[in-house]
Design a protein around this motif. Structure first.
Motif, short mmCIF file in Angstrom:
data_model
loop_
_atom_site.label_atom_id
_atom_site.label_comp_id
_atom_site.label_asym_id
_atom_site.label_seq_id
_atom_site.Cartn_x
_atom_site.Cartn_y
_atom_site.Cartn_z
N ALA A 49 0.69 -1.09 -0.01
CA ALA A 49 0.05 0.24 0.14
C ALA A 49 1.00 1.15 0.23
CB ALA A 49 -1.26 0.35 1.24
N THR B 294 -2.32 0.40 -10.40
CA THR B 294 -3.14 0.11 -8.81
C THR B 294 -4.48 0.26 -8.15
OG1 THR B 294 -0.53 0.83 -7.96
CG2 THR B 294 -2.55 0.71 -6.43
N SER C 115 -1.48 -7.06 -0.03
CA SER C 115 -0.94 -6.26 -1.51
C SER C 115 -0.18 -7.51 -1.86
CB SER C 115 -0.40 -5.28 -0.85
OG SER C 115 0.68 -5.69 -0.42
N GLY D 191 -2.67 -1.43 -2.02
CA GLY D 191 -1.85 -2.51 -2.73
C GLY D 191 -2.22 -3.52 -3.92
#
Length: 446
Positions: free
Chosen positions: A8, A18, A389, A413
């Motif tokens: 993130a 993203t 992420s 993320g």
């Protein structure tokens, strides 16, 4: 396959996007482009008409351009106007100017690959059809064998797969034919759409398992009626008599499957999303979402301006048969990763033969982010598990980009590989998704 190194706040690698994570609930009004499925069917029927058809509000995407370009190769020229595309009939083609051989680039479009070969039988040109590597793996057997049974001359080297060449003979006898459409409802739709141009029309008898995506079959029948044909159906037998089609203009509906991730965003965040232009009645499979979201306890209202969904932010574990609405599987799978309990999706084994093996791709990518998604014989099992992420590979599949965007609503993320692949059906998806999540004041009231 996943690299959990994207965190993130960290920029995505080059070529990745993203997926944004909102700070709170989502409140937005969104517009989605026109339906790819309806656009391409309207183009085919316009090309078979006796006079030009203005297709208003058509989808302008990679698949739609492949279709209109393929029809141009076959002899149906078109004009781009301010309010749509005017398609001229194949019958207007100047055959004296047409080359004796031609090639159609199918890209990765199953719709174009299935719908245009039958039209090539109507001309006098040998047309070679080919697409990219992924399309060459997609099923074509049922359609090719059915066209041959109807009198088509197709050179496929006994492989019943791409690439192949259709030798136009100036028309096709048509008549009764058996077809196994269990791998794709597009085999059946292809025969029905071309049926009005066959000397005897066409009577299609389904054999084998039921085709997936029943709404797309109804869509085909609905479009045939709109253009002046008179299809009938008795159980697993369909008949389209020879007909002179005519429709001066036709307006395409918004793509409700492309609206799905936006409505599910409201469900996941407890926010409100309004999708403009939602039709009062439609054959599109995406309309099924209205029933699902109501059953989940969301507030769902439709009026003249469109459809509004207000979510609760809570998703129960579900057991769903998505056989008839299978194109929604990627985004529903993403939503169910955040359910309160385990979920099972069944009836979608045929997704292994789509743009990619969608079931394997979803299981691989979500598990790579820490999830617990496993394949079963005809679908997926989803066990809620904390996600992290990382990168999400999309396998050049537009619906996987949309699934990854939904995961990003709760997991910062997530770097989405090749987001441009969503241009197959929704070229502006990333921009519209980002705009939806940008704070814009009070929620929409409808």
């Amino acid at each position: 396959m996943n690299d959990p190194g994207t965190r993130a706040g960290q920029a995505a690698p080059a070529g990745y996007w993203t997926a944004p994570t909102p700070e709170g609930t989502v409140h937005a009004e969104v517009r989605v482009p026109a339906s790819k499925s309806i656009t391409n069917r309207a183009y085919v029927l316009a090309a078979l008409g006796r006079t030009p058809t203005l297709v208003r509000n058509p989808l302008d995407s990679r698949d739609a351009r492949l279709m209109i370009d393929a029809l141009a190769v076959l002899g149906a020229r078109h004009e781009r106007l301010d309010d749509g595309i005017r398609v001229h009939p194949l019958a207007e083609a100047d055959h004296a100017r047409v080359e004796r051989t031609a090639s159609v680039d199918l890209g990765n479009s199953g719709t174009v690959a299935r719908f245009t070969p039958a039209l090539a039988t109507l001309g006098t040109v040998s047309v070679r059809f080919d697409g990219d590597r992924a399309l060459r793996r997609r099923p074509m057997y049922g359609l090719i064998r059915a066209l041959e049974d109807l009198g088509a001359d197709i050179d496929h080297g006994d492989r019943s797969a791409l690439p192949f060449t259709v030798h136009g003979t100036g028309g096709l006898r048509g008549g009764p034919v058996d077809v196994d459409s269990s791998a794709s409802s597009q085999f059946l739709s292809a025969l029905l759409l071309a049926g009005p141009a066959f000397d005897e029309g066409v009577t299609v008898r389904l054999v084998g398992e039921a085709p997936p995506s029943e709404p797309h079959i109804e869509m085909t029948l609905d479009l045939l009626r709109a253009f002046g044909a008179h299809p009938t159906r008795e159980g697993t037998e369909f008949h389209v008599p020879p007909t002179e089609l005519h429709r001066p203009e036709y307006t395409v509906e918004p793509d409700l499957s492309s609206a799905a991730p936006f409505l599910l965003a409201a469900a996941l965040t407890g926010g409100t999303v309004h999708v403009a232009g939602w039709p009062a009645s439609t054959t599109q499979p995406g309309d099924w979402l209205r029933r699902l979201l109501r059953e989940l306890g969301m507030r769902v209202t439709r009026n003249a301006s469109g459809l509004t969904v207000t979510g609760t932010g809570t998703i129960p574990g579900l057991e769903l048969d998505l056989h008839d609405v299978s194109e929604l599987t990627p985004v529903i799978t993403a939503m169910l990763c955040f359910a309160d309990g385990p979920s099972v999706i069944r009836g979608v084994a045929h997704l292994r033969g789509h743009e990619t093996d969608r079931l394997a791709a979803l299981a691989t990518e979500i598990t790579g982010l820490g999830g617990a998604v496993t394949q079963i014989e005809d679908g997926l099992r989803i066990e809620p598990s904390p996600l992290r992420s990382g990168t999400f590979h999309t396998y050049e599949d537009h619906r996987l980009v949309m699934a990854a965007a939904l995961l990003g609503l709760r997991v910062p993320g997530i770097a989405v590989e090749n987001p441009a692949t969503v241009g197959k059906t929704f070229p502006g998806f990333v921009e519209e998704w980002t705009r939806m999540l940008r704070p814009a004041g009070d929620p929409p009231t409808r």
